[in-house]
Scaffold this active site. Structure first.
Site, PDB file in Angstrom:
ATOM      1  N   SER A   1       2.668  32.516  44.783  1.00 17.44           N
ATOM      2  CA  SER A   1       3.366  33.683  44.243  1.00 17.44           C
ATOM      3  C   SER A   1       4.312  34.314  45.254  1.00 17.44           C
ATOM      4  CB  SER A   1       2.353  34.753  43.812  1.00 17.44           C
ATOM      5  OG  SER A   1       1.589  34.311  42.726  1.00 17.44           O
TER       6      SER A   1
ATOM      7  N   ASP B   1       9.297  40.056  37.319  1.00 18.57           N
ATOM      8  CA  ASP B   1       8.148  40.115  38.233  1.00 18.57           C
ATOM      9  C   ASP B   1       8.679  39.954  39.658  1.00 18.57           C
ATOM     10  OD1 ASP B   1       5.688  39.909  39.492  1.00 18.57           O
ATOM     11  OD2 ASP B   1       5.288  37.867  38.772  1.00 18.57           O
TER      12      ASP B   1
ATOM     13  N   HIS C   1       3.977  41.239  41.260  1.00 17.18           N
ATOM     14  CA  HIS C   1       2.510  41.310  41.166  1.00 17.18           C
ATOM     15  C   HIS C   1       1.838  41.183  42.523  1.00 17.18           C
ATOM     16  CE1 HIS C   1       2.733  36.787  40.673  1.00 17.18           C
ATOM     17  NE2 HIS C   1       1.657  36.868  41.438  1.00 17.18           N
TER      18      HIS C   1
END
Length: 264
Positions: A219, A126, A79
């Site tokens: 992230s 992801d 992402h």
């Protein structure tokens, strides 16, 4: 091009409007597209001690983290790539402990590879690999493989590293690290989906007496156990407070083959 293949970072090669299920899911947990976060709790870390920790900037601001797994390869969250839209706007910086520093080594992104299963139910797969335009002069870290299951056994502690928020409304100023307890994936709900394959994800919970967790923008950073990358930060503590101190990771060994990453 098909998902999972290498893609050029040339401007316009990936429209900023592209949104997948995983991006929507991640956005529901935290704003991944905004200048990112840092670890809540934990303690200070340095890029001298963690030379494989890579800071990823978007439009001049700290955006995501990554892990140097080869001189020109950085493992990060899928992402982070999709939210950026045009990855030629990303800069990867090694050797910079403080967000506002000017030290370290800056590299551009030449191409990237997104896991072909990205967008699967839950937040599984992801993951992405960035290929840099030139090698980084820092020590790399190996990626855990299928035979390293003991490194992610429930009850084992592992270390997460990142530059994210340190609390509600607080922005990170430096690299931090925290020790988390690896737990069954179900313990991280509602930040994991019942449809998520537990073999593809990891749940990290605070150690007793702490509220350590990842926050928005950690992230893409690494979860480390036994000297290897075992996980990639995917989602977690949306508000960076004590309400939901959970940290969700993609298992590195579940995406390595698809991304063409050797394990050892």
């Amino acid at each position: 091009m098909t998902a999972g293949s290498s893609r050029s970072a040339r401007p316009g090669s990936r429209a900023a409007a592209v949104v997948t299920t995983a991006v929507l899911a991640a956005a529901a947990l935290w704003s991944t597209a905004a200048p990112a976060s840092a670890i809540k709790g934990g303690g200070p870390a340095t890029t001298k001690a963690r030379p494989y920790a890579m800071l990823i900037e978007y439009n001049g601001s700290q955006f995501c983290g990554g892990t140097l797994i080869a001189p020109t390869k950085v493992l990060t969250a899928g992402h982070c790539v999709e939210s950026a839209g045009d990855v030629s706007t990303l800069r990867v910086i090694g050797g910079r402990t403080h967000v506002d520093g000017t030290d370290g080594t800056v590299r551009e992104v030449a191409s990237y590879r997104l896991d072909s299963r990205y967008g699967a139910p839950g937040y599984a797969y992801d993951a992405a690999v960035l290929t840099l335009d030139r090698p980084m002069p820092y020590r790399t870290i190996p990626v855990a493989g299928p035979k390293d299951g003991k490194l992610v056994a429930a009850g084992r502690t592992a270390t997460v590293v990142g530059w994210g928020r340190t609390g509600p409304g607080e922005q990170a100023t430096r690299l931090k690290q925290a020790r988390l307890v690896i737990s069954p994936v179900a313990d991280c709900r509602p930040y994991t989906d019942p449809e998520t394959d537990p073999a593809a994800m990891l749940c990290g919970l605070p150690r007793p007496g702490t509220t350590d967790s990842i926050c928005p923008g950690d992230s893409g950073g690494p979860l480390i156990s036994g000297g290897k990358v075992v996980g990639i930060v995917s989602s977690g503590n949306k508000y960076c407070d004590e309400q939901y101190p959970v940290s969700v990771f993609v298992r590195a060994d579940s995406v390595a083959a698809d991304l063409g990453i050797p394990t050892r």
